[in-house]
Write an enzyme that holds these catalytic residues in place. Structure first.
Site: not given
Ligand code: AHR
Length: 667
Positions: A47, A262, A389-390
Site C-alpha cells: 500500500e 484504505c 477493502n474492509e
Molecule cells: O495496513 C494499514 C491499513 O490497515 C490499511 O490501509 C487498511 O486496510 C487497514 O485498516
C-alpha cells in the site's frame, strides 16, 4: 527403532533456561499422501502508506515533479512545495505556477520561470525526499517537458522576441553547492516537448539537490521534471528502487496485492483509486491526494505494479473499490461510507471490466492496446481481483458490490473475485461480510486482523474446522501488534506460528499477506511495518525474516504434522511440514514461543534411507523483546547449517525460535 542421534541444541544469545519438562514430540508424516495447498500462500501487501510509493519503491528522485501538490494532500502544501526559486551570480527573475496551457488536462499545473537578468542562472531547485541520494560513477536520467514563453504569459511580452533557443543547465549539487554532475540542453519552440539527457555523478552524496537553470534572458514553462537512477530494479524505465524491490523479491512472494488498503477505496468518493488514471504516459496520469497525508503521483501505477509482479514471479492481486469510499473518510470513523450514485454505477462497473481487458485482453482490444503501447503486448494473466477493502457491510455497500460481482461473474467467470469481511477477525462486519459473500457465492473472502501476539497463539485452530465448501480465505492484512507497536521477536514468532497454521489449512486459506509492507523512516504513519527504509538503506525487521523464511520454504502439499506431549495447554509450540514439489524437499518448521529451550523428539515417519541430513535454519534469540524497528541491524539473524537426521531423534529447540529442517524426499 532406527538410530537416533541427539543433535546439539543451537542456542543463540545468552544461555536459556532449559525446561525440565519431558520432551514434546513433533511427528511429520513424510510418506503419507500430502494435502494440496496453495503454493502462493505467502505474499505481500503493498500500500502507498508511509511514503511506500512516491519517496519509496518508485525510484523517482524529484519530489512534486509535476507541480500538482496542494493543501488537499497535506495542510500547507501547494503547487510549488519542495521547490525553490534560485538566482545565481546576479541573476534576477521569478517563478509562477500556471495552468493556462497545460501539458495534459490530468496534469494541469506547471511552473513558468522567467529570467529577467540571467546572471549565472535563474531557475528551480528540488531536494527530493529528505535530499537526493547519488553515488559516484552512477548515471542519472534527467527529463522534463518544456516550452518557451514568448508572449503574454504572466509577465507580458517576452524580452527575446527573436525566439532564440533557451540554454538550460541541469545540475546535481551537494548541499554546499559543490557540482556533482550536469547536463546541458537548448529549449526551442513554444510547444511542449520532452527533453531528456543524463548526468553522471562524480561523487557520492546522501542528500544532494537538483537544480535547473535558464542561461539567458527569457521564459520557460516547465513540467514533469524527473530524475531517475539508471539502475532501477531490472533496469526498467520509470522503474523501481533497486534495493527496495530486491528486498521484496527476496521474500519470494506468491502474490503482490496493491494498491492498498484504505488507499484502494479512498478518503471520500472523489478519492477512490481509479486504475485507469494510473496507466499510460506518466505525464498524462492523474495524481491525487493520498489519505495517509501526502500525494500520490501514480507514476508507480497499474502498469508498473503488474510488471513488477511479472519480474518477481508473483501473481498480481489488485483490489478495486466496491463502489464505496472508506467508512472512515473525512476523519469520521465508521460513519462516512458513501456510495457512487446508482445512476453512475454502470460506468463504474465498466471500469472494473475494463481492467480485465487491460490486463488480459488482446493487444488490439481497446484497453489491451493501452497495455501494448506501454510495451507489454502479451496479456499479464490476471486471475484474482479484490473488490472492496474492509468496508462496512451496509445496504449501500451490498448493492454496489453485487453489481460489480455479478458483472464480473457474467463477463469474466475466469476471474476469482475476492470479497471483503470488514477490518476485524470477528464482529458485525465480519459476520455480515461472510454471510453476504456466502449468499452471493463469492469464491474468496479477504480477512484482516491486527491483534496481540498472544491472540495468534490462542487462535492457531481458527481455520482447522473451517467449512471447506465455503469460500476460500485470503488473509489480506495481518500483523502481531505489541502494545507499543514495536517489531519484536515475540511478534515475529507469533506470526510464524500463525503461518504454520495457515500451511496446515492451505486448502482453505489461499493467500496471506503481512501488512503494511514498507515505511519510510521519519515519515511512518503506521507501525509496525515489515521493512523500513531511508534514502540509501533498507532495514528489514525480524518480522520480515519470518516472512522470508516461509516464502523461501513454501510447499505444494501439506504433510500431516502432529505436536504432542506439551507441558500445559498454554505452551507455545507450533509445527507444520510441507512438500515442495519443485525441489522435491520436505520442509518441517517448528516455532517455540516460549522463553525456555524445549527438548523435542522429532519423528520423521517414512524418512527415506537416502535422507540422512537436513539443511537447518535456526532463527532464535534469548530476548523476545529484541527489536530492530529503529533502524538497527537485526539482533537476531537466521543461522544455517547441515545436520544429521534420522526417523526419530532428539532436538533441543531454542527458546524464542523458529527452526526449519529441509530434507530431500525421493521424487
Ligand atoms: O495496513 C494499514 C491499513 O490497515 C490499511 O490501509 C487498511 O486496510 C487497514 O485498516
Amino acid at each position: 527403532m532406527p538410530d537416533s542421534p541427539a543433535l546439539p541444541a543451537r542456542v543463540v544469545g545468552a544461555a536459556p533456561d532449559i525446561a525440565a519438562s519431558a520432551p514434546a514430540t513433533v511427528l511429520a508424516e513424510l510418506s503419507k499422501p500430502g494435502k494440496p495447498i496453495s503454493r502462493a500462500l505467502v505474499g505481500v501487501f503493498f500500500e502507498d502508506i508511509s511514503y511506500s510509493a512516491d519517496g519509496g519503491l518508485y525510484a523517482e528522485l524529484i519530489q512534486n515533479r509535476s507541480f500538482e501538490y496542494s493543501s488537499a494532500d497535506h495542510l500547507g502544501w501547494h503547487a510549488f512545495t519542495s521547490w525553490e526559486l534560485v538566482k545565481r551570480g546576479g541573476g534576477r527573475g521569478a517563478v509562477a505556477i500556471d495552468r493556462a496551457l497545460p501539458l495534459h488536462p490530468n496534469n494541469p499545473h506547471y511552473a513558468v520561470v522567467r529570467a529577467e537578468e540571467p546572471g549565472e542562472g535563474v531557475g528551480l531547485l528540488n531536494t527530493g525526499w529528505d535530499g537526493i541520494p547519488v553515488r559516484a560513477g552512477e548515471i542519472y536520467d534527467v527529463s522534463f517537458f518544456a516550452r518557451q514563453c514568448f508572449m503574454g504569459e504572466m509577465w507580458g511580452p517576452d524580452s527575446d522576441p527573436a525566439g532564440r533557443p533557451m540554454p538550460v543547465i541541469t545540475r546535481l549539487e551537494g548541499p554546499d553547492g559543490r557540482l556533482l554532475g550536469e547536463a546541458r540542453f537548448e529549449i526551442a519552440g513554444a510547444d511542449w516537448h520532452r527533453i531528456e539527457g543524463e548526468i553522471v555523478a562524480v561523487a557520492t552524496e546522501e542528500a544532494a539537490r537538483f537544480v535547473l537553470l535558464l542561461g539567458k534572458q527569457g521564459g520557460l514553462a516547465l513540467d514533469e521534471i524527473s530524475l531517475f537512477p539508471r539502475k532501477t530494479f531490472r533496469g526498467r524505465k520509470n522503474g523501481l528502487r533497486a534495493d527496495l524491490a530486491q528486498t521484496i523479491a527476496d521474500l519470494k512472494p506468491g502474490f503482490v496485492r496493491f494498491p492498498g488498503g484504505c488507499v484502494a477505496h479512498g478518503n471520500g468518493l472523489g478519492n477512490l483509486y481509479r486504475w485507469q488514471d494510473t496507466v499510460g504516459p506518466v505525464e498524462q496520469r492523474k495524481g491525487q491526494p493520498n489519505l495517509w497525508g501526502y500525494h500520490q503521483s501514480v507514476g508507480l501505477g497499474y502498469f508498473e505494479y503488474f510488471q513488477f509482479c511479472e519480474d518477481i514471479g508473483a501473481l498480481p492481486l489488485p483490489v478495486v473499490a466496491a463502489g464505496v469510499c472508506c467508512q472512515n473518510s473525512a476523519h469520521t470513523p465508521g460513519r462516512c461510507q458513501h456510495g457512487i450514485p446508482l445512476a453512475e454505477m454502470p460506468a463504474y462497473v465498466q471500469e472494473v471490466l475494463d481492467l480485465i481487458e487491460w490486463a488480459n485482453g488482446p493487444a488490439d482490444s481497446r484497453w489491451g492496446a493501452v497495455r501494448a503501447a506501454a510495451g507489454h503486448p502479451e496479456p499479464f494473466g490476471l486471475k484474482y481481483l479484490g473488490v472492496g477493502n474492509e468496508d462496512k457491510i451496509t445496504p449501500g455497500f451490498k448493492e454496489r458490490f453485487r453489481m460489480i460481482f455479478e458483472a464480473l461473474r457474467e463477463k469474466h467467470p475466469e476471474i476469482v473475485v475476492i470479497g471483503t469481511s470488514g477490518p476485524f477477525a470477528h464482529g458485525e462486519d465480519y459476520d455480515l461480510g461472510w454471510a453476504y459473500a456466502t449468499e452471493l457465492g463469492v469464491p474468496m473472502i479477504d480477512e484482516h486482523y491486527y491483534v496481540p501476539p498472544q491472540w495468534f497463539w490462542d487462535n492457531l485452530g481458527r481455520y482447522d474446522a473451517y467449512d471447506r465448501a465455503k469460500a476460500k480465505v485470503y488473509l489480506g492484512e495481518y500483523a502481531a501488534h505489541e502494545p507499543d507497536r514495536r517489531n519484536t521477536l515475540r511478534s515475529a514468532l507469533a506470526e510464524a506460528a500463525c503461518l504454520t497454521s495457515l500451511e496446515r489449512n492451505g486448502d482453505a486459506v489461499a493467500f496471506a499477506s503481512y501488512a503494511p509492507l514498507l515505511a519510510r523512516r521519519s515519515h511512518t504513519r503506521w507501525a509496525p511495518d515489515l521493512v523500513y527504509f531511508d534514502n540509501t538503506r533498507v532495514y528489514p525487521t525480524l518480522n520480515y525474516e519470518v516472512q522470508r523464511l516461509f516464502g523461501q520454504n513454501r510447499g505444494d502439499l501439506f504433510l500431516e504434522t502432529g505436536v504432542s506431549g506439551l507441558g500445559d495447554a498454554g505452551e507455545k509450540l507450533a509445527a507444520s511440514t510441507v512438500h515442495d514439489l519443485a525441489s522435491g524437499d520436505a520442509v518441517l518448521k517448528i516455532v517455540n514461543g516460549g522463553a525456555s529451550s524445549r527438548p523435542l523428539r522429532i519423528r520423521l515417519a517414512g524418512l527415506p534411507a537416502s535422507s540422512r541430513s537436513a539443511a537447518l535454519v535456526v532463527f532464535a534469540g534469548a530476548d523476545p523483546d529484541a527489536c530492530n524497528q529503529d533502524g538497527q541491524a537485526p539482533a537476531v539473524r537466521p543461522e544455517t547449517s547441515t545436520v544429521p537426521i534420522s526417523e526419530d531423534f532428539d532436538f533441543l529447540l531454542p527458546a524464542n525460535s523458529l527452526v526449519i529442517f529441509r530434507l530431500p524426499l525421493p521424487r
